[in-house]
Motif scaffolding. Structure first.
Motif: not given
Length: 206
Positions: A90, A93-94, A96-97, A106-107, A109-110
């Protein structure tokens, strides 16, 4: 003087209480005889007569209990590592965003972090169940026995599924993991099905 006079020397002798037989004192009617040298046991309502021997858990049931604690330890470790993995994924992913904005990676990953988090909660819940069953072995009844039996059967089935996947992938680590689950689950189910296990959970409790 008449024969009814207690002072009449020519009358019948007064009646004496029956002599004690064999040297033991006589007891009134309705009172259990007492043996000299041995204290009498007091009977309490609802308790069996005599001294009850301590009940010992059968060996196979004890083995199943130990396996439950071992399985619980493995499940706790898996749950903790899964939580750490979900948190790491998580955070990645954050990051990456923050760097590239909202993107497909990122989606994914979440979503992956959410799935891993659910798996972590599942293993931690199973660990709590394993510990609860093991603790309840000493005082539990048929509900604990049936739950443990079903739990062991499902664990063995889970091991068979892992074994099939390991055979297809050729993974030796997965093979060992599968055999462990099959063995542990089989022993737990067998201990609950065995007559000794059934007798243990059907025993009277005072």
């Amino acid at each position: 003087m008449s024969f009814g006079d207690p002072n009449n020397p020519y009358g019948p002798p007064p009646q004496q209480p029956p002599a004690a037989q064999y040297g033991y004192p006589q007891t009134p009617p309705g009172v259990p005889p007492q043996v000299p040298g041995y204290p009498q046991q007091v009977a309490y309502p609802g308790y069996p007569a005599g001294n009850a021997l301590p009940q010992t858990m059968p060996g196979l049931v004890t083995t199943a209990r130990v396996l439950l604690y071992i399985v619980a330890g493995a499940q706790v470790l898996i749950g903790i590592f899964a939580l750490l993995g979900a948190a790491t994924l998580n955070d990645a992913s954050n990051a990456s965003e923050d760097t590239f904005g909202d993107n497909a990676f990122s989606d994914i990953g979440h979503d992956g972090a959410g799935i891993i988090f659910v798996i972590a909660l599942l293993f931690l819940g199973l660990a709590a169940l394993s510990i609860t069953l093991g603790v309840k072995f000493s005082r539990g009844g048929q509900g604990i026995r049936v739950t443990t039996m079903v739990y062991g059967i499902l664990g063995a089935v889970f091991g068979v599924l892992i074994l099939i996947s390991a055979a297809d992938a050729g993974s030796s680590a997965a093979l060992v993991w599968a055999l462990m689950w099959i063995g542990f689950g089989g022993v737990m189910a067998a201990a609950m099905i065995a007559p000794s296990g059934s007798a243990w959970f059907n025993r009277p409790r005072y």
